[in-house]
Design a protein around this motif. Structure first.
Motif, PDB file in Angstrom:
ATOM      1  N   SER A   1     -14.491 141.717  40.173  1.00 22.54           N
ATOM      2  CA  SER A   1     -13.066 141.991  40.330  1.00 22.54           C
ATOM      3  C   SER A   1     -12.876 142.751  41.631  1.00 22.54           C
ATOM      4  CB  SER A   1     -12.524 142.801  39.147  1.00 22.54           C
ATOM      5  OG  SER A   1     -13.150 144.060  39.084  1.00 22.54           O
ATOM      6  N   VAL A   2     -11.687 142.640  42.165  1.00 26.55           N
ATOM      7  CA  VAL A   2     -11.349 143.318  43.405  1.00 26.55           C
ATOM      8  C   VAL A   2     -10.078 144.122  43.163  1.00 26.55           C
ATOM      9  CG1 VAL A   2     -10.622 143.002  45.798  1.00 26.55           C
ATOM     10  CG2 VAL A   2     -12.390 141.518  44.832  1.00 26.55           C
ATOM     11  N   SER A   3     -10.133 145.389  43.461  1.00 30.39           N
ATOM     12  CA  SER A   3      -8.951 146.252  43.378  1.00 30.39           C
ATOM     13  C   SER A   3      -8.623 146.735  44.782  1.00 30.39           C
ATOM     14  CB  SER A   3      -9.227 147.467  42.490  1.00 30.39           C
ATOM     15  OG  SER A   3      -9.501 147.066  41.163  1.00 30.39           O
ATOM     16  N   VAL A   4      -7.345 146.686  45.102  1.00 34.20           N
ATOM     17  CA  VAL A   4      -6.892 147.105  46.418  1.00 34.20           C
ATOM     18  C   VAL A   4      -6.001 148.327  46.261  1.00 34.20           C
ATOM     19  CG1 VAL A   4      -5.617 146.405  48.486  1.00 34.20           C
ATOM     20  CG2 VAL A   4      -7.040 144.742  47.280  1.00 34.20           C
ATOM     21  N   ARG A   5      -6.260 149.311  47.074  1.00 35.12           N
ATOM     22  CA  ARG A   5      -5.524 150.572  47.032  1.00 35.12           C
ATOM     23  C   ARG A   5      -4.020 150.336  47.200  1.00 35.12           C
ATOM     24  NH1 ARG A   5      -7.342 155.392  50.884  1.00 35.12           N
ATOM     25  NH2 ARG A   5      -9.202 154.911  49.695  1.00 35.12           N
ATOM     26  N   GLU A   6      -3.247 151.071  46.431  1.00 37.33           N
ATOM     27  CA  GLU A   6      -1.800 151.022  46.544  1.00 37.33           C
ATOM     28  C   GLU A   6      -1.411 151.319  47.992  1.00 37.33           C
ATOM     29  OE1 GLU A   6       2.095 153.186  44.624  1.00 37.33           O
ATOM     30  OE2 GLU A   6       0.217 153.218  43.510  1.00 37.33           O
ATOM     31  N   GLY A   7      -0.472 150.587  48.484  1.00 41.62           N
ATOM     32  CA  GLY A   7      -0.058 150.731  49.867  1.00 41.62           C
ATOM     33  C   GLY A   7      -0.778 149.778  50.804  1.00 41.62           C
ATOM     34  N   ARG A   8      -1.866 149.163  50.321  1.00 42.86           N
ATOM     35  CA  ARG A   8      -2.639 148.199  51.110  1.00 42.86           C
ATOM     36  C   ARG A   8      -2.570 146.812  50.483  1.00 42.86           C
ATOM     37  NH1 ARG A   8      -3.338 149.717  56.044  1.00 42.86           N
ATOM     38  NH2 ARG A   8      -5.084 151.081  56.396  1.00 42.86           N
ATOM     39  N   GLN A   9      -1.755 146.649  49.451  1.00 42.01           N
ATOM     40  CA  GLN A   9      -1.642 145.378  48.753  1.00 42.01           C
ATOM     41  C   GLN A   9      -0.699 144.446  49.512  1.00 42.01           C
ATOM     42  OE1 GLN A   9      -0.347 146.936  45.001  1.00 42.01           O
ATOM     43  NE2 GLN A   9      -2.427 147.346  44.321  1.00 42.01           N
ATOM     44  N   GLY A  10      -0.943 143.154  49.361  1.00 37.46           N
ATOM     45  CA  GLY A  10      -0.063 142.160  49.946  1.00 37.46           C
ATOM     46  C   GLY A  10      -0.340 141.822  51.403  1.00 37.46           C
ATOM     47  N   ILE A  11      -1.478 142.285  51.939  1.00 40.60           N
ATOM     48  CA  ILE A  11      -1.783 141.982  53.343  1.00 40.60           C
ATOM     49  C   ILE A  11      -3.083 141.186  53.484  1.00 40.60           C
ATOM     50  CG2 ILE A  11      -0.442 143.889  54.274  1.00 40.60           C
ATOM     51  CD1 ILE A  11      -3.019 145.493  54.606  1.00 40.60           C
ATOM     52  N   GLY A  12      -3.585 140.669  52.377  1.00 44.56           N
ATOM     53  CA  GLY A  12      -4.732 139.768  52.422  1.00 44.56           C
ATOM     54  C   GLY A  12      -6.104 140.396  52.232  1.00 44.56           C
ATOM     55  N   ILE A  13      -6.163 141.690  51.998  1.00 47.57           N
ATOM     56  CA  ILE A  13      -7.462 142.348  51.827  1.00 47.57           C
ATOM     57  C   ILE A  13      -8.185 141.817  50.586  1.00 47.57           C
ATOM     58  CG2 ILE A  13      -8.612 144.546  51.330  1.00 47.57           C
ATOM     59  CD1 ILE A  13      -6.413 145.888  53.051  1.00 47.57           C
TER      60      ILE A  13
ATOM     61  N   SER B   1      -7.777 138.978  48.939  1.00 48.59           N
ATOM     62  CA  SER B   1      -8.172 137.578  49.121  1.00 48.59           C
ATOM     63  C   SER B   1      -9.405 137.465  50.001  1.00 48.59           C
ATOM     64  CB  SER B   1      -7.021 136.786  49.735  1.00 48.59           C
ATOM     65  OG  SER B   1      -5.929 136.713  48.847  1.00 48.59           O
ATOM     66  N   ALA B   2      -9.451 138.250  51.066  1.00 50.18           N
ATOM     67  CA  ALA B   2     -10.610 138.215  51.964  1.00 50.18           C
ATOM     68  C   ALA B   2     -11.871 138.688  51.248  1.00 50.18           C
ATOM     69  CB  ALA B   2     -10.351 139.075  53.192  1.00 50.18           C
ATOM     70  N   LEU B   3     -11.767 139.778  50.498  1.00 51.99           N
ATOM     71  CA  LEU B   3     -12.927 140.297  49.774  1.00 51.99           C
ATOM     72  C   LEU B   3     -13.401 139.316  48.701  1.00 51.99           C
ATOM     73  CD1 LEU B   3     -11.895 144.035  49.377  1.00 51.99           C
ATOM     74  CD2 LEU B   3     -13.736 143.130  50.805  1.00 51.99           C
ATOM     75  N   LEU B   4     -12.458 138.777  47.936  1.00 55.02           N
ATOM     76  CA  LEU B   4     -12.830 137.837  46.889  1.00 55.02           C
ATOM     77  C   LEU B   4     -13.446 136.576  47.483  1.00 55.02           C
ATOM     78  CD1 LEU B   4     -12.943 137.290  43.890  1.00 55.02           C
ATOM     79  CD2 LEU B   4     -10.642 136.338  44.035  1.00 55.02           C
ATOM     80  N   GLY B   5     -12.901 136.105  48.587  1.00 56.62           N
ATOM     81  CA  GLY B   5     -13.471 134.936  49.252  1.00 56.62           C
ATOM     82  C   GLY B   5     -14.914 135.173  49.671  1.00 56.62           C
TER      83      GLY B   5
END
Length: 50
Positions: free
Chosen positions: A14-26, A28-32
């Motif tokens: 699973s990939v969790s992205v810090r609040e405030g950093r969501q929606g900019i592709g981080i 998706s890039a990590l999961l890819g």
């Protein structure tokens, strides 16, 4: 035991992205990258959209 063999090449992540950093592709890039690495390591990969 047959069930355990069926999933021996399967991994879960699973990939969790810090609040405030969501929606900019981080995420998706990590999961890819995780999916690519898992496939190269011989694991069966199935994932859901981020």
């Amino acid at each position: 035991m047959a069930g355990a063999r069926r999933y021996r090449d399967t991994v879960e992540d699973s990939v969790s992205v810090r609040e405030g950093r969501q929606g900019i592709g981080i995420g998706s890039a990590l999961l890819g990258a995780l999916v690519t690495d898992a496939r190269e390591a011989g694991h069966h990969v199935s994932c859901l959209p981020v």
